[in-house]
Design an enzyme around this catalytic site. Structure first.
Site, PDB file in Angstrom:
ATOM      1  N   THR A 125       3.210  11.922  20.873  1.00 27.78           N
ATOM      2  CA  THR A 125       3.638  12.434  19.338  1.00 27.78           C
ATOM      3  C   THR A 125       2.348  13.367  19.421  1.00 27.78           C
ATOM      4  OG1 THR A 125       4.874  10.601  18.446  1.00 27.78           O
ATOM      5  CG2 THR A 125       4.532  12.555  17.380  1.00 27.78           C
ATOM      6  N   LYS A 201      10.986  13.637  14.750  1.00 27.18           N
ATOM      7  CA  LYS A 201       9.972  12.991  15.337  1.00 27.18           C
ATOM      8  C   LYS A 201       8.830  12.801  13.681  1.00 27.18           C
ATOM      9  CE  LYS A 201       6.909   9.262  16.480  1.00 27.18           C
ATOM     10  NZ  LYS A 201       6.413   8.861  17.705  1.00 27.18           N
ATOM     11  N   LYS A 269      -2.557  10.081  12.126  1.00 21.48           N
ATOM     12  CA  LYS A 269      -2.326  11.570  13.099  1.00 21.48           C
ATOM     13  C   LYS A 269      -0.876  12.566  12.982  1.00 21.48           C
ATOM     14  CE  LYS A 269      -1.066  10.115  17.450  1.00 21.48           C
ATOM     15  NZ  LYS A 269       1.038  10.636  17.262  1.00 21.48           N
TER      16      LYS A 269
END
Ligand code: NA7
Length: 317
Positions: A125, A201, A269
């Site tokens: 990701t 996502k 993140k």
């Protein structure tokens, strides 16, 4: 009790890791599969590929982690380029954009192995710009690209229950099908535009991050106003807020067990990336922005490599 709760499993119980692996009946593709990155996610994913009969060649920056996988039947590559050269489709699942850029553009990286017809699937990701740069570079060398970030953490990875979000080349998606069946509960093909899967996502993990932060603040407040946290956790688990995340993470907080299922630094993140995505379309994200500060504080307190549930430590400090 504890044994039954996958989120409280001890990291060093290798047998329980084996027990969690899927026994799904999958007809494996005869294509040769490469896998780069044996972190918390990659380990379960690779074991499930092997279990379902795929031929898998692996590489990890820290080579020691490859040992138990070669015992389980995986071949070992000497570098990302080496893996790509000897495989038809190569998957990568590493921590963040720095890691992806190292693996792809670095010395003996993925790009050096890409020739016409080679397939590359990015499962880490990262930000859309990095995904696009990787896609462009792979395609410029005649390769084919699919992005496939996943929803789910350590236990769903071990159990082959990930939700796999993909976008990019349709034929490559079809060719990956048996791999996705082995690794996931369901895979989605969201279109041929690179970045689409990443966007979904990131929004998914925005909800996860804000929910977890809210639980952490609730547990901290409950304690401060003299409530029994255990009672509070039970109340949550019996009402409409009951869900695996709330229930398992409340237990992790109660037991002060923060061994990583989803590392807190990766959650932070993802919040950082979703805030930047919101910025790019002028969408205000008040809650995500506030939650991000709590995760930053938790990192500062030294919990970056702990589980996302360790954000509680920031909430009650
Ligand atoms: P982990 O458990 O933190 O594992 C990270 C993996 O990434 C691990 O294999 C690392 O290798 C690898 N890594 C990290 N930095 C680099 C660099 N610079 N070069 C090569 N390899 C690197 O992460 P998860 O498995 O939980 O998550 C993976 C992704 O899925 C991430 O994007 C999440 O947000 C979702 P090491 O073993 O340290 O040598």
């Amino acid at each position: 009790e504890e044994e039954d709760d996958p989120y409280l499993m001890h990291e060093d119980k290798e047998e329980s890791m084996m027990n969690k692996l899927t026994n799904k009946a999958v007809i494996p593709t005869p294509l040769r599969i490469g896998f780069l990155g044996l972190g918390i996610m990659g380990q379960g994913m690779v074991m499930n590929l092997l279990r379902s009969g795929h031929e898998v060649t692996i590489w990890n920056r820290t080579a020691a982690k490859t040992r138990e996988f070669s015992k389980a039947g995986a071949f070992r590559g000497n570098s990302p380029a080496d893996v790509v050269q000897s495989c038809d489709i190569t998957f990568t699942c590493v921590s963040d954009s720095v890691a992806v850029r190292d693996v792809v553009f670095g010395n003996q990286g993925v790009l050096q192995g890409i020739t016409k017809g080679k397939c590359y699937v990015e499962m880490s990701t990262v930000d859309e710009e990095t995904v696009q740069d990787v896609a462009d570079a792979v395609m410029a060398r005649g390769g084919t690209f699919l992005e496939a970030p996943v929803c789910g953490s350590r236990v769903p990875a071990l159990e082959g229950q990930l939700i796999i979000l993909t976008s990019g080349d349709r034929k490559l998606y079809d060719d990956c099908y048996s791999c996705f069946e082995a690794m996931g509960r369901k895979s989605f093909y969201l279109g041929n535009e690179v970045g689409t899967a990443t966007r979904m996502k990131l929004i998914h993990n925005m909800l996860l991050g804000t929910m977890m932060a809210s639980l952490a603040e609730g547990m901290a407040l409950a304690e401060k106003v003299g409530l029994d946290q255990e009672d509070f956790a039970e109340v949550l688990s019996l009402g409409s807020l009951s869900c695996p995340t709330i229930n398992h993470k409340a237990q992790a907080i109660l037991n002060q067990r923060h061994d990583p299922h989803f590392p807190l630094q990766h959650q932070q993140k993802d919040l950082r990336l979703v805030l930047s995505m919101g910025d790019s379309v002028e969408q205000p994200l008040f809650l995500a922005a506030a939650a991000n500060e709590l995760y930053k504080k938790a990192r500062r307190l030294g919990y970056g490599e702990g589980d996302i549930s360790a954000v509680y430590r920031a909430a009650c400090s």
